[in-house]
Structure formats: C-alpha cells, structure tokens
Design an enzyme around this catalytic site. Structure first.
Site, PDB file in Angstrom:
ATOM      1  N   ARG A 294      15.181  39.665 -80.797  1.00 37.75           N
ATOM      2  CA  ARG A 294      15.017  41.109 -80.629  1.00 37.75           C
ATOM      3  C   ARG A 294      16.301  41.880 -80.920  1.00 37.75           C
ATOM      4  O   ARG A 294      16.274  43.052 -81.278  1.00 37.75           O
ATOM      5  CB  ARG A 294      14.521  41.415 -79.203  1.00 37.75           C
ATOM      6  CG  ARG A 294      13.994  42.813 -79.077  1.00 37.75           C
ATOM      7  CD  ARG A 294      13.700  43.293 -77.659  1.00 37.75           C
ATOM      8  NE  ARG A 294      13.225  42.315 -76.742  1.00 37.75           N
ATOM      9  CZ  ARG A 294      13.970  41.819 -75.731  1.00 37.75           C
ATOM     10  NH1 ARG A 294      15.210  42.226 -75.555  1.00 37.75           N
ATOM     11  NH2 ARG A 294      13.451  40.929 -74.923  1.00 37.75           N
TER      12      ARG A 294
ATOM     13  N   LYS B  26      11.270  55.904 -96.367  1.00 36.57           N
ATOM     14  CA  LYS B  26      11.237  56.782 -97.542  1.00 36.57           C
ATOM     15  C   LYS B  26      12.203  56.273 -98.621  1.00 36.57           C
ATOM     16  O   LYS B  26      11.917  55.294 -99.275  1.00 36.57           O
ATOM     17  CB  LYS B  26      11.557  58.222 -97.100  1.00 36.57           C
ATOM     18  CG  LYS B  26      10.786  58.652 -95.841  1.00 36.57           C
ATOM     19  CD  LYS B  26       9.308  58.924 -96.120  1.00 36.57           C
ATOM     20  CE  LYS B  26       8.450  59.122 -94.880  1.00 36.57           C
ATOM     21  NZ  LYS B  26       8.852  60.156 -93.945  1.00 36.57           N
TER      22      LYS B  26
HETATM   23  C1  LIG Z   1       8.371  60.294 -92.627  1.00 38.38           C
HETATM   24  C2  LIG Z   1       9.348  61.038 -91.835  1.00 38.38           C
HETATM   25  C3  LIG Z   1       9.742  60.595 -90.580  1.00 38.38           C
HETATM   26  C4  LIG Z   1       9.095  59.415 -89.895  1.00 38.38           C
HETATM   27  O1  LIG Z   1       9.266  58.212 -90.544  1.00 38.38           O
HETATM   28  P1  LIG Z   1       8.220  57.008 -90.340  1.00 38.38           P
HETATM   29  O2  LIG Z   1       8.970  55.835 -90.829  1.00 38.38           O
HETATM   30  O3  LIG Z   1       7.024  57.362 -91.160  1.00 38.38           O
HETATM   31  O4  LIG Z   1       7.918  56.926 -88.881  1.00 38.38           O
HETATM   32  C5  LIG Z   1      10.714  61.300 -89.910  1.00 38.38           C
HETATM   33  N1  LIG Z   1      11.277  62.388 -90.442  1.00 38.38           N
HETATM   34  C6  LIG Z   1      10.923  62.859 -91.648  1.00 38.38           C
HETATM   35  C7  LIG Z   1      11.586  64.069 -92.172  1.00 38.38           C
HETATM   36  C8  LIG Z   1       9.955  62.203 -92.386  1.00 38.38           C
HETATM   37  O5  LIG Z   1       9.573  62.699 -93.569  1.00 38.38           O
END
Ligand SMILES: *Cc1c(COP(=O)(O)O)cnc(C)c1O
Length: 394
Positions: free
Chosen positions: A58, A209
């Site tokens: 973990r 992203k």
């Molecule tokens: C997608 C996103 C998140 C969350 O990310 P996840 O990995 O999908 O939980 C947070 N902040 C912004 C600006 C995003 O576009």
C-alpha cells in the site's frame, strides 16, 4: 542539473538505477507483502515515512516512486509527490490533509464539478464550510478570508469555461494569513504552469489526462511544496490511498512523451479555435489564449503555452441543434475525460453549476479535447457539424 530544460527533465526524471536496474522504462513492481530478513529488519523499516522504502504494498514500490519523483522534479521547489487512484482522490486527500471541523475553505465557482460535490458533501458533513468565489477575484479574495479560512483552492483555467486565475495575487493573500493554497493544475501540467515555483503549496494533477495521455488509466497526484509534505503523507497513509503499479507504470510511460504531445495538442487546438472564431455559428471561444477570455492577461503572464482543451459557445440554437452538431462528428468521440491522443466533443452546461457568479451564454456550449489527429481533418469534421447545426436551427 539546474540548467536542464523541461523536455530533457521529463525524459530523465525519476529513473533511479536502483529502481530500474538499468531497464529504460521503470518496470512494474507489484506487491502486497514485503518479506523481511529478520524481526529487527522489520522493526527498523516500520518508521513513519516509508516513501522510497519497501514496507508494504500500500505504501508503494519503485514503480510508483519513480513516477512520483519525476513529477516532483518537474515542479521546482517541491518536496515530494504522492500518487492516488484518481484525480478526484488526489483532490479529496489534499483537502482532508489540511482541513478540520470548523475550518473554512474557498473554492472557485469555475471548479471541476466533483470538487464542488466534495465541498458540498463530505467536507460539509465534517463541519467544514465552503465559500465559492468568482474565479477572477484576484487579490480581493482577502475580503472572503476569515480567521477560520485554512485553505484556498484554485483551478486555472476553470473547468468548462476556462477563466484564468491570478495565482500570484491569491498566493500573496494566503501567505500573509497563513492559509494553505492548492491548485488543480490538470490543464496546464507543471510544464505550462510551474505552480509550486509560483508559491502554491499543493499542485494537484489528474494524471488520468495528459500524464497518461492514452485514455487507459485512472491516476492522480499531489505535489507538495517544501514543508507541506508531512501532513499530506499522514492523511494519505491514514486514508489508505494508493495507486496501482500498473497505472503508475503507464503514467510514467506516458510522461516521457508529454512535452511533445502537449505542444501538438496546444498548437492544433489553437488552430481549430481560430478557425471556429471566424464562423457565424460560433458566438464566442472560451480559450485562455484568446484576449476575450476572462483572465487572458494572467495567462500571458504566467503560462508557458496553451493546452488542447477549450470550449466554444454557439450562436443561438438549442439542445437539438447542439446534438445535430456533436452526434454526427466522425473524428470526435463523445465522452468524459480528456488528455488522450483522440479528440472528444462534449456538451457542457456551465450555468448549472454556478452559485457565486452568474454565467450566461448566447447559446449552447461545446467543449473540445483536441487530439493528435491532423487538425485539418478535425476542421472539416467541425465544418460539416456546423452545417448540421445550421440546418437543425432552421
Ligand atoms: C478529470 C479531472 C479531474 C479528476 O480526475 P479523475 O482522474 O477523472 O478522477 C480533476 N480535475 C480536473 C480539472 C479534471 O479535468
């Protein structure tokens, strides 16, 4: 070491020999149990901070530490980075690391909706009050700070609407009052906005992203400024937060090409946004590089370039006309998230989420994630889409 440029840093960062054994891309180390030679060894390893020490699965393995260290190296002035199973988990853990019952939090009205939900849900239930503020507030945020204010959250540019915040002005107000600052830096990444160097205490990324870049992982990170790591580490351990080694591996793999990808995403998105601006069906472009974008001056001053996500407002038309545009697109998928190699189009309705400010538009809004396809193909696709929009508008 200090004169390395970002694309060089991004290729070399985090690849410690003892973790890679000489393999170029740090491999996947999966683990739950770690075996110790003796009881004495076991006891010696159980020290509080096991970041970079094999202790229990973990707490991570070299796969996660390698990516975490690479992200730390990208943020000059940072102490350490921890990884999370998603961007939302990273936001939640960072806020829970700082806030206690009775505390007050400031969140921009343009924040990513799950961040708003956290403030209005779990944090509220824990007795933590949130005030949503105008993302363009700048130094006037001082007027919203009370003795209970313990954290100012920023997201720049804002989700869906792309207002750029005056980060240095807000940081100055927070510092003078001993208030912690956090930024959701997912759009810019440290390559376009070195948030920790600008004085922000916690720089948060949805690595899902641009870090991953291939739409196939869920991963988040929080990078802490010098002196801010300890409470983040404690909350992370107590909440049992950990990222899978497989996703961390893919994150590190994606990171190596991020400088090249981001430049391409950014240039293609600008080209497409400029083309959209010439169209009579489009009322407004919501892109930080456009002078009409609220906060554009701060973008020019603070950011090293544009990313590949922006929105545009249609000129009149309703839900059906917007659907005619989006549903027939050939090269754009319809789906959440962004930052992958493929383009996406999403209907968005920013006015639904606002509570501190009013957001009005001339028509429906479309958010585009511009992928790595040839921008001319995407323009042709959007051209046909706008023709469908016109036809549906009647
Ligand atoms: C997608 C996103 C998140 C969350 O990310 P996840 O990995 O999908 O939980 C947070 N902040 C912004 C600006 C995003 O576009």
């Amino acid at each position: 070491m200090t004169d390395k440029k970002d694309p060089t840093r991004i290729v070399e960062a985090g690849r410690r020999k003892e973790w890679t054994q000489g393999i170029v891309n740090p491999p996947v180390w999966r683990a739950s149990t770690i075996l110790y030679d003796t009881i004495a060894h076991l006891r010696a390893t159980g020290a509080k901070d096991t970041h970079h020490t094999l202790f229990y699965g973990r707490r991570g393995t070299p796969t996660q530490w390698s990516l975490a260290d690479a992200l730390t190296e990208l943020e000059p002035g940072a102490e350490a980075t921890l990884l999370y199973p998603s961007g939302v988990a990273a936001v939640a853990t960072a806020l829970l690391a700082i806030l206690s019952p009775g505390d007050h939090l400031l969140v921009p009205d343009s924040a990513y909706d799950p961040t708003r939900s956290l403030a209005n849900g779990l944090l509220k239930r824990m007795g933590i009050a949130t005030t949503f503020y105008d993302p363009l507030i700048g130094a006037d945020i001082a007027a919203l700070c009370t003795p209970q204010t313990k954290a100012i959250f920023m997201e720049s540019p804002g989700s869906l609407t792309f207002e750029v915040q005056d980060v240095p002005a807000i940081v100055a107000v927070a510092r003078a009052r001993g208030i912690a600052t956090l930024i959701d830096n997912t759009w810019a990444t440290p390559l376009l906005l070195p948030a920790i160097a600008m004085g922000v205490d916690y720089s948060i990324l949805a690595c899902t992203k641009y870090i991953g870049g291939h739409s196939d992982i869920m991963l988040g990170s929080v990078t802490a400024a010098q002196g801010q790591y300890e409470r983040l580490r404690a909350a992370t351990y107590q909440l049992g937060q950990c990222a899978s080694p497989d996703d961390a591996f893919l994150g590190a793999r994606g990171l190596r090409t991020m400088a090249v990808r981001l430049r391409q995403h950014g240039e293609a998105a600008l080209k497409i946004a400029h083309w959209l601006k010439t169209r009579s069906e489009v009322a407004r472009i919501l892109h930080p590089a456009f002078p009409e974008c609220p906060g554009h001056d701060a973008f020019v001053r603070d950011f090293k370039g544009p990313a590949g996500l922006f929105s545009f407002v249609l000129n009149g038309g309703g839900e059906a006309a917007r659907a005619a545009l989006i549903d027939g697109l050939e090269h754009f998928g319809i789906g959440y998230s962004w930052g992958g190699f493929e383009s996406l189009a999403l209907p968005v309705d920013p006015q639904r989420y606002r509570t501190a400010t009013k957001w009005e538009a001339e028509g429906p809004v479309v958010r585009l994630q511009i992928g790595l396809e040839d921008p001319d193909d995407l323009i042709a696709d959007l051209d046909a889409g706008l023709a469908r929009f016109r036809a549906a508008q009647g």
